[in-house]
Design a protein around this motif. Structure first.
Motif, PDB file in Angstrom:
ATOM      1  N   PHE A  82       0.827  -1.201   0.000  1.00  0.00           N
ATOM      2  CA  PHE A  82       0.000   0.000   0.000  1.00  0.00           C
ATOM      3  C   PHE A  82       0.865   1.256   0.000  1.00  0.00           C
ATOM      4  CE2 PHE A  82      -1.780   3.359   2.737  1.00  0.00           C
ATOM      5  CZ  PHE A  82      -2.876   3.734   1.979  1.00  0.00           C
ATOM      6  N   ASP A  83       1.853   1.301   0.899  1.00  0.00           N
ATOM      7  CA  ASP A  83       2.689   2.498   1.008  1.00  0.00           C
ATOM      8  C   ASP A  83       3.446   2.776  -0.291  1.00  0.00           C
ATOM      9  OD1 ASP A  83       1.915   3.009   3.617  1.00  0.00           O
ATOM     10  OD2 ASP A  83       3.553   1.838   4.486  1.00  0.00           O
ATOM     11  N   VAL A 134     -16.462   8.874  -5.912  1.00  0.00           N
ATOM     12  CA  VAL A 134     -16.689  10.135  -5.191  1.00  0.00           C
ATOM     13  C   VAL A 134     -17.354   9.870  -3.844  1.00  0.00           C
ATOM     14  CG1 VAL A 134     -18.003  12.289  -5.210  1.00  0.00           C
ATOM     15  CG2 VAL A 134     -16.784  11.550  -7.279  1.00  0.00           C
ATOM     16  N   GLU A 135     -18.412   9.076  -3.857  1.00  0.00           N
ATOM     17  CA  GLU A 135     -19.162   8.851  -2.627  1.00  0.00           C
ATOM     18  C   GLU A 135     -18.447   7.906  -1.669  1.00  0.00           C
ATOM     19  OE1 GLU A 135     -23.673   9.931  -4.033  1.00  0.00           O
ATOM     20  OE2 GLU A 135     -23.098   7.803  -4.131  1.00  0.00           O
ATOM     21  N   TYR A 136     -17.506   7.131  -2.164  1.00  0.00           N
ATOM     22  CA  TYR A 136     -16.672   6.319  -1.265  1.00  0.00           C
ATOM     23  C   TYR A 136     -15.901   7.230  -0.315  1.00  0.00           C
ATOM     24  CZ  TYR A 136     -13.446   2.773   0.416  1.00  0.00           C
ATOM     25  OH  TYR A 136     -12.729   1.920   1.230  1.00  0.00           O
ATOM     26  N   ALA A 155      -3.782   3.752  -8.844  1.00  0.00           N
ATOM     27  CA  ALA A 155      -4.616   4.302  -9.916  1.00  0.00           C
ATOM     28  C   ALA A 155      -5.655   5.262  -9.353  1.00  0.00           C
ATOM     29  CB  ALA A 155      -5.294   3.165 -10.674  1.00  0.00           C
ATOM     30  N   VAL A 156      -6.210   4.939  -8.205  1.00  0.00           N
ATOM     31  CA  VAL A 156      -7.197   5.808  -7.564  1.00  0.00           C
ATOM     32  C   VAL A 156      -6.555   7.138  -7.171  1.00  0.00           C
ATOM     33  CG1 VAL A 156      -8.699   6.086  -5.550  1.00  0.00           C
ATOM     34  CG2 VAL A 156      -8.607   3.892  -6.753  1.00  0.00           C
ATOM     35  N   VAL A 157      -5.382   7.058  -6.541  1.00  0.00           N
ATOM     36  CA  VAL A 157      -4.689   8.277  -6.115  1.00  0.00           C
ATOM     37  C   VAL A 157      -4.357   9.163  -7.306  1.00  0.00           C
ATOM     38  CG1 VAL A 157      -2.551   9.160  -5.087  1.00  0.00           C
ATOM     39  CG2 VAL A 157      -3.775   7.247  -4.012  1.00  0.00           C
ATOM     40  N   GLU A 206      -8.284   1.362   3.413  1.00  0.00           N
ATOM     41  CA  GLU A 206      -9.452   0.481   3.390  1.00  0.00           C
ATOM     42  C   GLU A 206      -9.802   0.069   1.961  1.00  0.00           C
ATOM     43  OE1 GLU A 206     -12.517   2.650   5.338  1.00  0.00           O
ATOM     44  OE2 GLU A 206     -11.553   2.588   7.310  1.00  0.00           O
ATOM     45  N   LEU A 207      -9.706   1.023   1.040  1.00  0.00           N
ATOM     46  CA  LEU A 207     -10.013   0.708  -0.356  1.00  0.00           C
ATOM     47  C   LEU A 207      -8.948  -0.214  -0.945  1.00  0.00           C
ATOM     48  CD1 LEU A 207     -11.790   1.008  -2.800  1.00  0.00           C
ATOM     49  CD2 LEU A 207     -10.706   3.206  -3.306  1.00  0.00           C
ATOM     50  N   HIS A 208      -7.710  -0.004  -0.583  1.00  0.00           N
ATOM     51  CA  HIS A 208      -6.632  -0.899  -1.028  1.00  0.00           C
ATOM     52  C   HIS A 208      -6.927  -2.337  -0.602  1.00  0.00           C
ATOM     53  CE1 HIS A 208      -2.646  -2.623  -1.575  1.00  0.00           C
ATOM     54  NE2 HIS A 208      -2.637  -2.972  -0.308  1.00  0.00           N
TER      55      HIS A 208
END
Length: 253
Positions: free
Chosen positions: A5-6, A153-155, A201-203, A227-229
């Motif tokens: 993750f990091d 967005v809503e996440y 990709a999200v970041v 949490e999403l990771h």
């Protein structure tokens, strides 16, 4: 080897997000493309005009991909890194890049262009578009529709009110075009599957498309990102749906 993750977050938080090129996401995210093919249709329209204005050109990548360009080709952009990028890309093709604050008025005279185009404009100043169009001229644009990628967005922001979810509705664009004296001659809309395969990709996406989660930083949302990771690692890609619509409007002779 699976990256941590990091590592994923640090990498995505340090890479440049200048321009409007999303190739960094190749292999990390996928987005279904609209069936109509905006760039192809734009290139077809450019062959029939002598003057075109590309509003909010970003890094100029889409317009450059339609070369050769009309004799009078002008692009506007407000963000300094994109202005530099668009200048380097478009000047060799004979196009001028004008720094503009994306607020009315557009820095051009009445009836200056046969064609005005824009891909994914943040704002659309319909009266200004109508003003700078020559009689019989056209506005051609692909735009972001309502509740686009709102699963993501809503996440981060939680459920959004209905008036926010309805923003950028194509019906409103049709009404605004008509109020400015333009006749809409084509309107198409689609919702398209998007997948984020890792948290990097999200970041990257949220850093680049800054209006999705306003003020987004890794530091502010680090716990939610973790949490999403873990969700992606356990369940597979995070799935969202983009909204796109194509609109073409004509100014009366």
């Amino acid at each position: 080897m699976t990256r941590t993750f990091d590592h994923l977050v640090a990498e995505a938080d340090s890479v440049s997000v200048d321009g409007w090129d999303f190739s960094w996401l190749d292999g990390r995210a996928t987005e279904q493309r609209p069936s109509w093919g905006y760039q192809r249709l734009l290139a077809e329209r450019l062959t029939g005009v002598r003057s075109v204005l590309d509003v909010q050109t970003g890094g100029g990548e889409v317009l450059a991909g339609c070369a050769p360009l009309p004799a009078l080709t002008v692009a506007t952009e407000s963000w300094p890194p994109n202005i530099d990028r668009a200048t380097r890309l478009l000047h060799p093709l004979g196009a001028a890049v004008v720094a503009d604050a994306d607020e009315p008025p557009l820095p051009f005279g009445d009836g200056a262009f046969e064609l005005v185009v824009s891909r994914h404009p943040v704002t659309v100043w319909w009266e200004e578009i109508a003003r700078v169009l020559a009689p019989g001229g056209r506005y051609f644009s692909q735009q972001v529709g309502p509740a686009s990628v709102f699963e993501l967005v809503e996440y981060f922001l939680g459920p959004q009110p209905e008036e926010v979810r309805r923003g950028r509705h194509p019906d409103d664009a049709v009404a605004a075009a008509g109020a400015a004296g333009l006749e809409v001659v084509d309107l198409r809309s689609e919702r398209l599957r998007t997948e984020f395969h890792d948290i990097g990709a999200v970041v990257y996406f949220l850093r680049k498309v800054i209006w999705m989660v306003p003020g987004f930083t890794v530091g502010q949302y680090r716990n939610r990102l973790r949490e999403l990771h873990e969700q992606i690692e356990n369940d597979g890609p995070f799935v969202a749906y983009t909204a796109r619509f194509l609109i073409e409007a004509r100014k009366k002779d």
